[in-house]
Design an enzyme around this catalytic site. Structure first.
Site, PDB file in Angstrom:
ATOM      1  CD  GLN A 106      -2.618  -1.194   2.313  1.00  0.00           C
ATOM      2  OE1 GLN A 106      -2.976   0.037   2.401  1.00  0.00           O
ATOM      3  NE2 GLN A 106      -3.105  -2.560   2.964  1.00  0.00           N
ATOM      4  CE  LYS A 204       0.269  -9.671 -12.606  1.00  0.00           C
ATOM      5  NZ  LYS A 204       0.689 -10.206 -11.513  1.00  0.00           N
ATOM      6  CG  ASP A 230       7.340 -11.148  -7.916  1.00  0.00           C
ATOM      7  OD1 ASP A 230       6.979 -10.814  -7.561  1.00  0.00           O
ATOM      8  OD2 ASP A 230       5.896 -11.002  -8.187  1.00  0.00           O
TER       9      ASP A 230
END
Length: 339
Positions: A106, A204, A230
């Site tokens: 976030q 994607k 990742d």
């Protein structure tokens, strides 16, 4: 060299095995016993967290080892309260060693009327008395700018490079590093450059939140040993789908190198049923029994790197030297001898 005699470590409950491993590793470096400061971190019946430090910490250089992983709110509050206890006990400097920085996803306002929680957490950490942050693979590197205190963001790619060169020795010419999305290209490129491998991308497109409608492979992966890179694996849905798409495009094998194994919900089941041969994660988040039991998952320790980073922070030497896998190789000598 500071006037302080030795760095002191303290830990919350988030990942005690990692904290103990860091202390053990520092003991090896220093030639003396470095243990965790004796303290209790408990909860009242209503869930309130209580911290009591039993040792004198006045004038000491304190390092709190506490990832803010699941349960994120409890572990974050433990970190804040431990810091407050140390500050009120006149510790000279407080460094938060946060192997996994929760709420990092976030980091921006993706929609109207949403918070930037990573900034809120940064403010809370500083207000609690923390004067330096040491972390690993922030989800977004710009989070360092949310702090008005020094932030050292270590990288897992040097350790992953050592691991890949060791485990794929003799077939490195077949290895291709793959980014699972366009946003992770920089991270994947870093590992590719370290091991001298080409780079591919899985593009994607999402139909709706949480669902991937289409995946396209950019680059020729035919007969390649693909390493997906990742920073976080959560439910593993996208990761397992990416592995399937790579195999459909002719990949010889698919492995994954992911820094933080959140592994929530159906993640373990998906990984167990996937076409991936191995998922390599670090121990920044304490692995559950299910994670340890999964044959496809292999865990790389971070204690050697964090121990060295803490020592470098304490004695005023370079932390960025640990960005080089050649620097880390002697630190990980027992794991990757001859790699």
């Amino acid at each position: 060299m500071p006037n302080l005699i030795e760095p002191k470590l303290i830990s919350g409950n988030a990942n005690m095995p990692l904290a103990e491993a860091v202390a053990k590793r520092m003991s090896m470096h220093r030639g003396i016993n470095v243990g965790l400061v004796d303290a209790r971190v408990e909860r009242f019946n209503d869930g309130e967290i209580f911290v009591e430090v039993y040792e004198n910490v006045r004038g000491e250089d304190m390092f709190i080892i506490q990832p803010t992983s699941n349960p994120a709110n409890d572990n974050l509050m433990e970190l804040l309260i431990i810091s407050d206890a140390l500050r009120r006990s006149s510790a000279d400097r407080i460094t938060a060693v946060i192997p996994y920085f929760g709420y990092a996803r976030q980091d921006r306002r993706s929609k109207a009327r949403t918070p930037i929680t990573a900034k809120l957490v940064a403010n809370m950490l500083v207000e609690a008395g923390i004067e330096r942050i040491l972390t690993l693979d922030l989800h977004a590197t710009q989070i360092q700018g949310f702090f008005d205190i020094p932030v050292d963001n270590l990288y897992a790619s040097p350790v992953f490079a050592l691991d890949a060169m060791h485990h794929f020795k003799g077939q490195m010419e077949e290895v291709m590093v793959v980014s699972p999305d366009v946003g992770g290209v920089a991270r994947a490129r870093d590992l590719a450059q370290r091991i001298g491998a080409p780079l591919s991308i899985v593009d994607k497109r999402r139909g709706k939140p949480g669902e991937v409608a289409e995946m396209t492979v950019i680059g020729d992966v035919k007969d390649r040993v693909c390493l997906i890179v990742d920073d976080i694996v959560d439910t593993a849905g996208t990761l397992c789908k990416a592995a399937e798409v790579l195999m459909e495009h002719g990949a010889k094998e698919v492995h994954s190198y992911i820094t933080h194994g959140v592994l929530s919900g159906p993640a373990i089941e998906r990984i167990g049923n996937s076409v991936m041969k191995h998922l390599v994660i670090t121990d920044t988040i304490e692995p559950t029994d299910a994670v340890k039991a999964c044959e496809q998952i292999r865990i790389v320790p971070t204690a050697p790197m964090f121990a060295q980073a803490i020592l470098n922070t304490w004695n005023g030497t370079s932390v960025s030297s640990l960005f080089d896998h050649k620097t880390l190789q002697p630190i990980y000598e027992n794991m990757y001898t001859g790699s």
